[in-house]
Design an enzyme around this catalytic site. Sequence first.
Site, PDB file in Angstrom:
ATOM      1  N   GLY A  31     -21.587 -56.345  69.942  1.00  0.00           N
ATOM      2  CA  GLY A  31     -21.771 -57.342  69.539  1.00  0.00           C
ATOM      3  C   GLY A  31     -22.254 -57.102  68.131  1.00  0.00           C
ATOM      4  N   HIS A  32     -21.867 -55.886  67.677  1.00  0.00           N
ATOM      5  CA  HIS A  32     -22.618 -56.248  66.417  1.00  0.00           C
ATOM      6  C   HIS A  32     -22.118 -54.701  65.125  1.00  0.00           C
ATOM      7  CE1 HIS A  32     -24.831 -55.860  62.523  1.00  0.00           C
ATOM      8  NE2 HIS A  32     -25.267 -57.021  62.751  1.00  0.00           N
ATOM      9  N   PHE A  33     -20.906 -54.724  65.468  1.00  0.00           N
ATOM     10  CA  PHE A  33     -20.100 -54.834  65.598  1.00  0.00           C
ATOM     11  C   PHE A  33     -18.500 -54.484  66.468  1.00  0.00           C
ATOM     12  CE2 PHE A  33     -21.787 -56.439  61.141  1.00  0.00           C
ATOM     13  CZ  PHE A  33     -21.296 -57.563  61.758  1.00  0.00           C
TER      14      PHE A  33
END
Length: 121
Positions: A31-33
């Site tokens: 999720g990052h990224f």
Amino acid sequence: MKPVEVRRQWLAADQVLLWLHLPDDLFWFQGHFEQCPILPGVAQVDWVLDYAQALFGATAFFGGLDQVKFQSPARPGDTLRLSLHWLADHLRLDFVYELEDRDTRHPISRGRVRFLGQGTS
């Protein structure tokens, strides 16, 4: 949640170099990224704090960060060189993350961690 330590080289009792491989499936990349994963700065600081305790016996409380610079992203598959210098008299740990590419090193991040209270166990 930690990288894979590939190598460790002690320069002195208060200085060490660590080579850390960042696997593609490392938790911190989730999720990052999504389209272009990079290692969050908070992960880099978390690892520095863990190594302060494990390698130098630092048991003091986290007191803050000074002169922190996040200069370039670290990505899945990278191997970083982490330099740590423990200044027990000052309750301070200096750190530098670098990406090694052949004969050159590229800065990733650097800074100082201040501690409060007792310095070592």
